[in-house]
Enzyme design. Structure first.
Site, PDB file in Angstrom:
ATOM      1  CG  ASP A 173       4.237  12.396   9.932  1.00 28.74           C
ATOM      2  OD1 ASP A 173       5.227  12.402  10.679  1.00 28.74           O
ATOM      3  OD2 ASP A 173       4.108  11.650   8.952  1.00 28.74           O
ATOM      4  CG  ASP A 197       9.779  11.465   7.547  1.00 24.42           C
ATOM      5  OD1 ASP A 197      10.165  12.597   7.213  1.00 24.42           O
ATOM      6  OD2 ASP A 197      10.414  10.737   8.326  1.00 24.42           O
TER       7      ASP A 197
END
Length: 304
Positions: free
Chosen positions: A54, A56
């Site tokens: 991922d 963020d």
């Protein structure tokens, strides 16, 4: 026969020794230089193992889409009011955590409205610049090291993010990763319409995208690893053989502990770990987003 004086012979022997020493020294220096410039052998490719990260708050501090929007706002692509509206929609989406809790159609339809009418080439070039200006220094060194370990082991590494895929590819390229899966924007005649193709790369959509990639690349998901900070990514984390919680929110931290997953927290303060508010929401509530927008307002005198 010519007799060489003792002193002459000694001088000649000394000179020969000096020559040999010089040759040895030069050879040694050449060998050292060659060793320094020698490229280490590439690892044997691991064709069935891979890693999925991922972005963020996992690979990057904060929300990549916010920094991207802020960079575009500084270039006067749109007004500060547009940024504030966009960030608020994203914050509601992240804080709510489930598609049932927010108007997903509104979020989806407005996710990329700020680039509507712009050319793909223009936005991609801006993304390169904005990465250098606002994102490069916000990459978590610890997470970057985790990705590098997979690369060193011969595995491929992909980013999987709700961020627009063009920006995700810029980040992946700059980090030397294999590629990126991201939210896909509709393009007509080389320009963005502001609408999405399919759904945002979020939750179950991430798992579906990873599964499709694994089928295409013939990966063994039981040998793959996934990294995320958010419980929203449980579908992706549960899909692979090894799951790692990075800078986790409170829900993911609890789940990781109950399932025996590894937890990596690269944040210096523990307050964020205890609160566990998702990335954009945390930034908005803590003043990161507000502070950035206020700074833009003061500099550009935007009326919002």
């Amino acid at each position: 026969m010519v007799r060489v004086p003792f002193r002459g012979r000694a001088a000649r022997i000394g000179a020969e020794a000096d020559d040999e020493e010089t040759r040895a020294l030069v050879a040694g220096e050449a060998s050292a230089a060659a060793a320094e410039t020698e490229v280490p052998p590439a690892p044997e490719p691991d064709l069935t193992g891979a890693a999925f990260f991922d972005v963020d708050n996992t690979m990057m501090m904060g929300a990549s889409i916010f920094w991207f929007a802020r960079g575009l706002a500084a270039r006067e692509y749109f007004t500060g009011r547009d940024v504030a509206s966009f960030v608020w929609q994203q914050a509601k989406f992240r804080i709510a955590g489930t598609e049932r809790s927010v108007d997903m159609h509104t979020v989806r339809d407005n996710a990329l409205a700020f680039v509507a009418g712009r050319s793909v080439q223009e936005i991609s070039a801006a993304g390169e610049e904005i990465y250098d200006e606002l994102m490069a220094d916000r990459i978590w060194p610890g997470t970057r090291m985790l990705a590098q370990r997979h690369l060193d082991a011969g595995q491929r590494v992909w980013l999987v993010t709700a961020t627009p895929v063009e920006l995700a590819k810029v980040i992946a390229h700059r980090l030397g990763l294999t590629g990126a899966l991201g939210t896909v924007a509709e393009v007509v005649d080389g320009r963005y319409t502001g609408r999405l193709v399919g759904e945002m790369m979020h939750g179950e959509s991430k798992a579906q995208a990873v599964r499709a990639l694994a089928d295409r690349e013939r990966l063994d998901l039981s040998r793959c690893t996934a990294y995320s900070d958010s419980s929203n990514d449980l579908p992706m984390l549960s899909l692979v053989g090894t799951s790692v919680a990075v800078n986790p929110d409170s829900d993911l931290r609890a789940i990781a502990r109950s399932r025996g997953w590894t937890v990596k927290d690269f944040r210096t303060g523990r307050k964020a770990a205890r609160i566990g508010v998702p990335t954009v929401g945390a930034a908005a509530l803590s003043g990161g987003v507000v502070g950035g927008l206020v700074a833009l307002r003061r500099r550009n005198r935007w009326p919002f």
